[in-house]
Motif scaffolding. Structure first.
Motif, mmCIF file in Angstrom:
data_model
loop_
_atom_site.group_PDB
_atom_site.id
_atom_site.type_symbol
_atom_site.label_atom_id
_atom_site.label_comp_id
_atom_site.label_asym_id
_atom_site.label_seq_id
_atom_site.Cartn_x
_atom_site.Cartn_y
_atom_site.Cartn_z
ATOM 1 N N ALA A 71 9.575 -23.244 5.931
ATOM 2 C CA ALA A 71 9.224 -23.820 7.697
ATOM 3 C C ALA A 71 7.613 -24.330 7.227
ATOM 4 C CB ALA A 71 9.565 -22.723 8.477
ATOM 5 N N ALA A 72 6.740 -23.532 6.679
ATOM 6 C CA ALA A 72 5.398 -24.023 6.524
ATOM 7 C C ALA A 72 5.372 -25.208 5.760
ATOM 8 C CB ALA A 72 4.696 -22.983 5.892
ATOM 9 N N GLY A 73 6.131 -25.390 4.839
ATOM 10 C CA GLY A 73 6.128 -26.561 3.835
ATOM 11 C C GLY A 73 6.554 -27.719 4.851
ATOM 12 N N GLU A 74 7.573 -27.719 5.580
ATOM 13 C CA GLU A 74 8.170 -28.684 6.286
ATOM 14 C C GLU A 74 6.933 -29.189 7.409
ATOM 15 O OE1 GLU A 74 10.804 -30.606 6.522
ATOM 16 O OE2 GLU A 74 11.978 -29.384 4.906
ATOM 17 N N ILE A 75 6.380 -28.133 7.909
ATOM 18 C CA ILE A 75 5.209 -28.396 9.107
ATOM 19 C C ILE A 75 4.019 -29.265 8.226
ATOM 20 C CG2 ILE A 75 3.426 -27.342 10.407
ATOM 21 C CD1 ILE A 75 5.520 -25.177 11.026
ATOM 22 N N GLU A 76 3.569 -28.585 7.111
ATOM 23 C CA GLU A 76 2.702 -29.605 6.342
ATOM 24 C C GLU A 76 2.858 -30.756 5.978
ATOM 25 O OE1 GLU A 76 1.887 -26.444 3.435
ATOM 26 O OE2 GLU A 76 0.968 -25.101 4.761
ATOM 27 N N GLY A 77 4.166 -30.980 5.691
ATOM 28 C CA GLY A 77 4.636 -32.177 5.309
ATOM 29 C C GLY A 77 4.863 -33.408 6.235
ATOM 30 N N ALA A 78 5.070 -32.643 7.566
ATOM 31 C CA ALA A 78 5.219 -33.568 8.809
ATOM 32 C C ALA A 78 4.072 -34.311 9.449
ATOM 33 C CB ALA A 78 6.009 -32.813 9.648
ATOM 34 N N VAL A 79 2.805 -33.615 8.930
ATOM 35 C CA VAL A 79 1.491 -34.151 9.404
ATOM 36 C C VAL A 79 1.257 -35.547 8.576
ATOM 37 C CG1 VAL A 79 -1.019 -33.774 9.669
ATOM 38 C CG2 VAL A 79 0.773 -31.842 9.983
ATOM 39 N N SER A 142 16.455 -19.371 15.779
ATOM 40 C CA SER A 142 17.385 -19.729 14.545
ATOM 41 C C SER A 142 18.850 -20.131 15.451
ATOM 42 C CB SER A 142 17.486 -18.433 13.731
ATOM 43 O OG SER A 142 17.844 -17.215 14.771
ATOM 44 N N GLY A 143 19.334 -20.825 14.458
ATOM 45 C CA GLY A 143 20.451 -21.218 14.981
ATOM 46 C C GLY A 143 20.408 -22.798 15.941
ATOM 47 N N ALA A 144 19.344 -23.015 16.225
ATOM 48 C CA ALA A 144 19.009 -24.291 16.908
ATOM 49 C C ALA A 144 18.553 -25.430 16.227
ATOM 50 C CB ALA A 144 18.130 -23.970 18.296
ATOM 51 N N GLU A 145 18.771 -26.513 16.708
ATOM 52 C CA GLU A 145 18.393 -27.768 16.075
ATOM 53 C C GLU A 145 16.693 -27.689 16.253
ATOM 54 O OE1 GLU A 145 19.882 -30.990 15.257
ATOM 55 O OE2 GLU A 145 22.043 -30.465 15.580
ATOM 56 N N THR A 146 16.078 -27.678 14.976
ATOM 57 C CA THR A 146 14.669 -27.619 14.932
ATOM 58 C C THR A 146 13.660 -28.677 14.544
ATOM 59 O OG1 THR A 146 14.649 -26.407 12.812
ATOM 60 C CG2 THR A 146 14.641 -25.087 14.853
ATOM 61 N N THR A 147 12.906 -29.231 15.213
ATOM 62 C CA THR A 147 12.037 -30.283 14.805
ATOM 63 C C THR A 147 10.506 -29.994 14.800
ATOM 64 O OG1 THR A 147 13.867 -31.779 15.824
ATOM 65 C CG2 THR A 147 11.790 -32.815 15.459
ATOM 66 N N VAL A 148 9.677 -30.668 14.051
ATOM 67 C CA VAL A 148 8.311 -30.772 14.064
ATOM 68 C C VAL A 148 7.926 -32.027 14.568
ATOM 69 C CG1 VAL A 148 6.177 -30.777 12.502
ATOM 70 C CG2 VAL A 148 8.139 -29.453 11.933
ATOM 71 N N VAL A 149 6.953 -32.101 15.724
ATOM 72 C CA VAL A 149 6.393 -33.290 16.303
ATOM 73 C C VAL A 149 5.095 -33.117 16.056
ATOM 74 C CG1 VAL A 149 6.351 -34.521 18.623
ATOM 75 C CG2 VAL A 149 8.533 -33.199 18.045
ATOM 76 N N ALA A 150 4.271 -34.204 15.506
ATOM 77 C CA ALA A 150 3.052 -34.453 15.313
ATOM 78 C C ALA A 150 2.643 -35.473 16.188
ATOM 79 C CB ALA A 150 2.842 -34.635 13.857
ATOM 80 N N GLU A 151 1.714 -35.447 17.206
ATOM 81 C CA GLU A 151 1.228 -36.288 17.917
ATOM 82 C C GLU A 151 -0.379 -36.411 18.122
ATOM 83 O OE1 GLU A 151 4.458 -36.700 21.489
ATOM 84 O OE2 GLU A 151 3.094 -35.043 21.599
#
Length: 164
Positions: A71-79, A142-151
């Motif tokens: 999860a941390a990798g996905e957040i860091e990569g989303a910026v 958990s179990g939900a669709e998860t998204t990272v939004v950077a604004e």
């Protein structure tokens, strides 16, 4: 001296005469089966009483650590590298459950925390983000669709964890 005469009360009943040889192997097999059942019961109790729960907790903790790092990798990569007028969304895939229970990943500033009903399964991870990221907020279930939004917000970027 040996007496050829038998006493009247010491003879076996007629239905038992000649058939006692078949009973001995059956009793032996029944005792063997009882010993096997006792052994299996003892081993099952010993394993499920101590070894297996410890292994499940350790495995659950490992899965939690991997989920948190992913999860941390996905957040860091989303910026995005460009900090001006940015809106970026990235879908994230997480395990649906850890040790057969739902969990949450909560963002607090620049750290992530995994919350699980089992106290032995938990963790935190500090995010490595660029200086223009002001904060990370929100939570994933958990179990939900998860998204990272950077604004873009003001002079920096705000990252939000969103469930859809």
């Amino acid at each position: 001296m040996c007496s050829a005469r038998r006493e009247r009360g010491s003879e076996a009943p007629p239905q038992w005469r000649g058939s006692s040889r078949a009973v001995v192997p059956m009793v032996g097999k029944a005792l063997e089966a009882a010993i096997v059942v006792l052994f299996i019961g003892t081993m099952t109790t010993a394993l499920y009483g101590g070894v297996v729960p410890e292994y499940q907790a350790a495995a659950g903790d490992e899965v939690a650590d991997r989920a948190l790092v992913a999860a941390a990798g996905e957040i860091e990569g989303a910026v995005p590298p460009n900090a001006r007028d940015v809106t970026a969304e990235t879908r994230v895939t997480l395990p649906s459950a850890i040790r057969n229970a739902n969990y949450r990943i909560v963002a607090n500033g620049t750290t992530l925390r995994l919350e699980h009903p089992d106290d032995a399964i938990a963790g935190t991870h500090r995010l490595a983000l660029p200086g223009y990221v002001r904060r990370v907020e929100g939570a994933w279930r958990s179990g939900a669709e998860t998204t990272v939004v950077a604004e873009t917000e003001g002079d920096g970027v705000v990252v939000r964890l969103v469930n859809e």
